[in-house]
Design a protein around this motif. Sequence first.
Motif, short mmCIF file in Angstrom:
data_model
loop_
_atom_site.label_atom_id
_atom_site.label_comp_id
_atom_site.label_asym_id
_atom_site.label_seq_id
_atom_site.Cartn_x
_atom_site.Cartn_y
_atom_site.Cartn_z
N LEU A 73 0.82 -1.21 0.00
CA LEU A 73 0.00 0.00 0.00
C LEU A 73 0.85 1.25 0.00
CD1 LEU A 73 -2.89 -0.90 2.44
CD2 LEU A 73 -3.03 -0.59 -0.02
N LEU B 105 0.46 3.41 -3.40
CA LEU B 105 -0.76 4.15 -3.07
C LEU B 105 -1.21 5.07 -4.19
CD1 LEU B 105 -2.91 4.60 -0.96
CD2 LEU B 105 -1.50 6.41 0.00
N ALA C 167 -8.41 3.39 -9.00
CA ALA C 167 -9.75 3.51 -8.42
C ALA C 167 -10.51 4.67 -9.04
CB ALA C 167 -9.66 3.67 -6.90
N PHE D 228 -14.46 -1.42 -6.36
CA PHE D 228 -14.24 -0.18 -5.60
C PHE D 228 -14.66 1.07 -6.38
CE2 PHE D 228 -11.75 -3.14 -3.15
CZ PHE D 228 -12.10 -2.78 -1.86
N GLN E 148 -17.47 -1.22 0.75
CA GLN E 148 -16.15 -0.88 0.21
C GLN E 148 -15.39 0.05 1.14
OE1 GLN E 148 -16.99 0.62 -3.73
NE2 GLN E 148 -17.44 -1.42 -4.52
N LEU E 149 -16.07 1.04 1.71
CA LEU E 149 -15.41 1.95 2.64
C LEU E 149 -14.98 1.22 3.91
CD1 LEU E 149 -17.62 5.16 2.27
CD2 LEU E 149 -15.31 4.78 1.39
N LEU F 80 -11.88 -0.79 3.02
CA LEU F 80 -10.72 0.09 2.92
C LEU F 80 -10.24 0.55 4.29
CD1 LEU F 80 -11.49 2.37 -0.15
CD2 LEU F 80 -9.64 0.72 0.09
N LEU G 218 -8.56 -2.44 6.04
CA LEU G 218 -7.27 -2.73 5.40
C LEU G 218 -6.25 -1.66 5.75
CD1 LEU G 218 -5.76 -4.60 3.45
CD2 LEU G 218 -6.56 -3.17 1.60
N SER G 219 -6.66 -0.42 5.68
CA SER G 219 -5.76 0.68 5.99
C SER G 219 -5.33 0.66 7.45
CB SER G 219 -6.42 2.02 5.68
OG SER G 219 -6.72 2.12 4.33
#
Length: 104
Positions: free
Chosen positions: A8, A12, A19, A56, A88-89, A92, A95-96
């Motif tokens: 990431l 990024l 995306a 995404f 999806q949010l 994310l 994951l972040s």
Amino acid sequence: MESIAFFLKAHLGALVVIAGCFNLFSAALFGIDKRRAIQKRRRIPEATLLWSAVPFSALGALIGMFVFRHKTRHPKFLLGIPLLLLLQLSALAALSLGAWRSLG
């Protein structure tokens, strides 16, 4: 998890560009389908419109729906696209959060 964090961090910018392209594509599909509906031409299948939001790009689909005022009365779009965006949010964020914690 460390490899995900490294990936990431290293990619990024490219991930954001990719995306963004997916979101533009998804929004454009709603505009194209709206124009085809007005012109009484062959339409883009609803399944294609819905699946375009999966990689995404639910935000782009949602924006396309309301900018072009297209499919806003169909429950599967009116409920499905925002739910997909929330999913999806959440993915994310998880994951972040996990990736940045492993860097610390």
